[in-house]
Design an enzyme around this catalytic site. Sequence first.
Site, PDB file in Angstrom:
ATOM      1  N   THR A   7       0.854  -1.196   0.000  1.00  0.00           N
ATOM      2  CA  THR A   7       0.000   0.000   0.000  1.00  0.00           C
ATOM      3  C   THR A   7       0.879   1.231   0.000  1.00  0.00           C
ATOM      4  O   THR A   7       2.028   1.177   0.432  1.00  0.00           O
ATOM      5  CB  THR A   7      -0.953   0.048   1.217  1.00  0.00           C
ATOM      6  OG1 THR A   7      -1.834   1.168   1.081  1.00  0.00           O
ATOM      7  CG2 THR A   7      -0.188   0.202   2.523  1.00  0.00           C
ATOM      8  N   ASP A  70      -6.697  -5.332   3.407  1.00  0.00           N
ATOM      9  CA  ASP A  70      -7.903  -4.846   2.754  1.00  0.00           C
ATOM     10  C   ASP A  70      -8.926  -4.685   3.854  1.00  0.00           C
ATOM     11  O   ASP A  70      -9.144  -5.595   4.651  1.00  0.00           O
ATOM     12  CB  ASP A  70      -8.413  -5.798   1.668  1.00  0.00           C
ATOM     13  CG  ASP A  70      -9.408  -5.095   0.752  1.00  0.00           C
ATOM     14  OD1 ASP A  70      -9.093  -3.993   0.257  1.00  0.00           O
ATOM     15  OD2 ASP A  70     -10.510  -5.619   0.543  1.00  0.00           O
ATOM     16  N   SER A  71      -9.485  -3.500   3.924  1.00  0.00           N
ATOM     17  CA  SER A  71     -10.387  -3.233   5.036  1.00  0.00           C
ATOM     18  C   SER A  71     -11.490  -2.305   4.596  1.00  0.00           C
ATOM     19  O   SER A  71     -11.399  -1.653   3.560  1.00  0.00           O
ATOM     20  CB  SER A  71      -9.610  -2.629   6.210  1.00  0.00           C
ATOM     21  OG  SER A  71      -8.879  -1.506   5.780  1.00  0.00           O
ATOM     22  N   ASP A 155     -13.278   7.334  10.033  1.00  0.00           N
ATOM     23  CA  ASP A 155     -13.140   7.458  11.490  1.00  0.00           C
ATOM     24  C   ASP A 155     -14.061   8.500  12.141  1.00  0.00           C
ATOM     25  O   ASP A 155     -14.649   8.223  13.185  1.00  0.00           O
ATOM     26  CB  ASP A 155     -11.678   7.739  11.875  1.00  0.00           C
ATOM     27  CG  ASP A 155     -10.789   6.511  11.719  1.00  0.00           C
ATOM     28  OD1 ASP A 155     -11.304   5.434  11.357  1.00  0.00           O
ATOM     29  OD2 ASP A 155      -9.574   6.632  11.963  1.00  0.00           O
TER      30      ASP A 155
END
Length: 196
Positions: A7, A70-71, A155
């Site tokens: 990433t 991956d999230s 967030d």
Amino acid sequence: MKLVLATSNKGKVKEIQALCKDYEVIPYSELIDEFEIVEDANTFKDNALIKARAVYEALGDKNAIVMADDSGISVDILDGAPGIYSARYGGENANDKDNMNKLMGDIKAKGVESSPAHYTAAIALVSNNFEKSVHGWMYGRALSKARGDGGFGYDPMFIPDGYDKTLGELDDAIKKELSHRSKALSLARIILKTLQ
């Protein structure tokens, strides 16, 4: 031990470096030119494996250990959306703010101020002789309004279970303890220890 991250997302790199202080953590973009990786699988796990395999192959270093994450966030009232599409929910060239604004708008369009939701993090590790993956989850509520300016991604619109502040308002130390990524990384570290 050197860990190459599949990433160049600065938020993810910073978080993973902070959680894996006992390793030299390097984004792959510091070693080779960035390239597009098509994530076309249906699960977080398979997309993480696609990224890790692609970077491992591109590095051409048999001693490399590549970690990919991956999230994303899944919101109950939206039938699990955005899920694996979290990073591009606001459109092809969307940034974090665009994605968050679209998600908050979609929640609001359902006539509610919040919905149960959860984050998923899948971490894949790929090296010369193994492929492994682990998962971590964080449960809470997704809001239709952002609060706080800490963290990254979604967030500021997510309140973890047991708290009344968003991840955008909470202290980094608390966030680190609760994070889906920290939970997955703690499992990934167990796997990495077996390699030393």
